[in-house]
Motif scaffolding. Sequence first.
Motif, mmCIF file in Angstrom:
data_model
loop_
_atom_site.group_PDB
_atom_site.id
_atom_site.type_symbol
_atom_site.label_atom_id
_atom_site.label_comp_id
_atom_site.label_asym_id
_atom_site.label_seq_id
_atom_site.Cartn_x
_atom_site.Cartn_y
_atom_site.Cartn_z
ATOM 1 N N SER A 62 0.834 -1.201 0.000
ATOM 2 C CA SER A 62 0.000 0.000 0.000
ATOM 3 C C SER A 62 0.866 1.247 0.000
ATOM 4 N N VAL A 63 0.485 2.205 -0.816
ATOM 5 C CA VAL A 63 1.179 3.488 -0.877
ATOM 6 C C VAL A 63 0.244 4.525 -0.273
ATOM 7 N N LEU A 64 0.650 5.099 0.843
ATOM 8 C CA LEU A 64 -0.171 6.096 1.511
ATOM 9 C C LEU A 64 -0.294 7.329 0.636
ATOM 10 N N GLY A 65 -1.496 7.895 0.618
ATOM 11 C CA GLY A 65 -1.734 9.090 -0.183
ATOM 12 C C GLY A 65 -1.955 8.788 -1.643
ATOM 13 N N ASP A 66 -2.091 7.530 -1.999
ATOM 14 C CA ASP A 66 -2.351 7.144 -3.381
ATOM 15 C C ASP A 66 -3.741 7.644 -3.763
ATOM 16 N N GLU A 67 -3.797 8.610 -4.631
ATOM 17 C CA GLU A 67 -5.059 9.217 -5.030
ATOM 18 C C GLU A 67 -5.871 8.240 -5.868
ATOM 19 N N GLN A 68 -7.079 7.986 -5.459
ATOM 20 C CA GLN A 68 -7.933 7.048 -6.181
ATOM 21 C C GLN A 68 -8.726 7.809 -7.245
ATOM 22 N N LEU A 69 -8.411 7.567 -8.505
ATOM 23 C CA LEU A 69 -9.080 8.217 -9.619
ATOM 24 C C LEU A 69 -10.192 7.364 -10.189
ATOM 25 N N VAL A 70 -10.280 6.147 -9.707
ATOM 26 C CA VAL A 70 -11.219 5.204 -10.290
ATOM 27 C C VAL A 70 -11.783 4.321 -9.182
ATOM 28 N N VAL A 95 -10.623 11.113 -15.446
ATOM 29 C CA VAL A 95 -10.172 9.968 -16.240
ATOM 30 C C VAL A 95 -10.608 10.159 -17.690
ATOM 31 N N ILE A 96 -9.628 10.154 -18.592
ATOM 32 C CA ILE A 96 -9.893 10.326 -20.021
ATOM 33 C C ILE A 96 -10.220 8.989 -20.678
ATOM 34 N N LEU A 97 -9.393 7.984 -20.361
ATOM 35 C CA LEU A 97 -9.469 6.725 -21.079
ATOM 36 C C LEU A 97 -8.890 5.606 -20.223
ATOM 37 N N VAL A 115 -9.043 -2.956 -24.395
ATOM 38 C CA VAL A 115 -8.196 -1.790 -24.639
ATOM 39 C C VAL A 115 -9.045 -0.608 -25.084
ATOM 40 N N ASP A 116 -8.548 0.596 -24.765
ATOM 41 C CA ASP A 116 -9.201 1.851 -25.134
ATOM 42 C C ASP A 116 -10.677 1.872 -24.739
ATOM 43 N N LEU A 117 -10.920 1.600 -23.462
ATOM 44 C CA LEU A 117 -12.289 1.579 -22.941
ATOM 45 C C LEU A 117 -12.663 2.958 -22.404
ATOM 46 N N PRO A 118 -13.810 3.482 -22.780
ATOM 47 C CA PRO A 118 -14.257 4.724 -22.152
ATOM 48 C C PRO A 118 -14.541 4.459 -20.676
ATOM 49 N N PRO A 119 -14.155 5.383 -19.776
ATOM 50 C CA PRO A 119 -14.420 5.156 -18.354
ATOM 51 C C PRO A 119 -15.916 5.033 -18.079
ATOM 52 N N SER A 120 -16.279 4.083 -17.260
ATOM 53 C CA SER A 120 -17.667 3.873 -16.817
ATOM 54 C C SER A 120 -18.619 3.464 -17.932
ATOM 55 N N ASP A 121 -18.126 2.923 -19.021
ATOM 56 C CA ASP A 121 -18.999 2.463 -20.107
ATOM 57 C C ASP A 121 -19.655 1.153 -19.674
ATOM 58 N N ILE A 122 -20.957 1.203 -19.441
ATOM 59 C CA ILE A 122 -21.667 0.040 -18.911
ATOM 60 C C ILE A 122 -21.805 -1.098 -19.919
ATOM 61 N N ASN A 123 -21.415 -0.854 -21.173
ATOM 62 C CA ASN A 123 -21.527 -1.892 -22.188
ATOM 63 C C ASN A 123 -20.209 -2.592 -22.502
ATOM 64 N N ARG A 124 -19.112 -2.106 -21.895
ATOM 65 C CA ARG A 124 -17.802 -2.688 -22.190
ATOM 66 C C ARG A 124 -17.095 -3.015 -20.888
ATOM 67 N N HIS A 148 -5.301 10.158 -17.296
ATOM 68 C CA HIS A 148 -6.162 11.168 -16.688
ATOM 69 C C HIS A 148 -5.647 12.576 -16.942
ATOM 70 N N LEU A 149 -6.569 13.539 -16.783
ATOM 71 C CA LEU A 149 -6.266 14.967 -16.940
ATOM 72 C C LEU A 149 -5.680 15.506 -15.652
ATOM 73 N N PRO A 150 -5.116 16.685 -15.618
ATOM 74 C CA PRO A 150 -4.865 17.573 -16.762
ATOM 75 C C PRO A 150 -3.579 17.235 -17.493
ATOM 76 N N THR A 151 -2.722 16.430 -16.907
ATOM 77 C CA THR A 151 -1.397 16.172 -17.482
ATOM 78 C C THR A 151 -1.366 14.974 -18.421
ATOM 79 N N GLN A 152 -2.451 14.272 -18.551
ATOM 80 C CA GLN A 152 -2.539 13.051 -19.349
ATOM 81 C C GLN A 152 -1.519 12.005 -18.901
ATOM 82 N N THR A 153 -1.278 11.951 -17.584
ATOM 83 C CA THR A 153 -0.364 10.953 -17.045
ATOM 84 C C THR A 153 -1.046 9.594 -17.003
ATOM 85 N N ILE A 154 -0.224 8.567 -16.963
ATOM 86 C CA ILE A 154 -0.701 7.183 -16.958
ATOM 87 C C ILE A 154 -0.647 6.674 -15.521
#
Length: 165
Positions: A62-70, A95-97, A115-124, A148-154
């Motif tokens: 576990s990494v403390l302070g790990d920001e949960q984006l999803v 989250v962009i992608l 691959v290349d799934l839109p976030p929260s797409d209930i069909n994929r 994710h935004l704004p820096t488009q980091t992975i």
Amino acid sequence: GQPVQLGLQINGNPVSYSWTPPFALSCETCPAPVAKPNITTTYTIRVIDDQGCEDVAMVTVSVLGDEQLVYIPTAFSPNYDGINDLFIPEGDASVILIESLSIYDRWGNALWQGVDLPPSDINRGWDGTSRGKILDPGVYVFTLTLQHLPTQTIRTYQGEVLLMR
């Protein structure tokens, strides 16, 4: 932010070690590598002894302070009742992608990848099958890579999901 040494208590004469995922590890084939992930990570170790017997175990660093984006569900039930039939991570507004979502069995064998799934797409998402075969109920391992935004980091997340039937 501190490194941690992973270790095992082993009976017998091990001849092979294999840690997955290998990133942020000092060695992926050593019995006690040092892990320094920048996000919370679940590692799986596969050990084979001189008799050909194998065992698998998992440990989460576990990494403390790990920001949960999803939001990542811990279980789903692909029984086609229209409720929780797919394993689908849900991204927040930044989250962009979801670049990839990979599913593995407890031995580290790849079972499914989206691959290349839109976030929260209930069909994929993962429907609990592999190569057209319905998988047994149990715990499966996932790796999720998202942008994710704004820096488009992975960002990469690993964990477990319970498939219930």
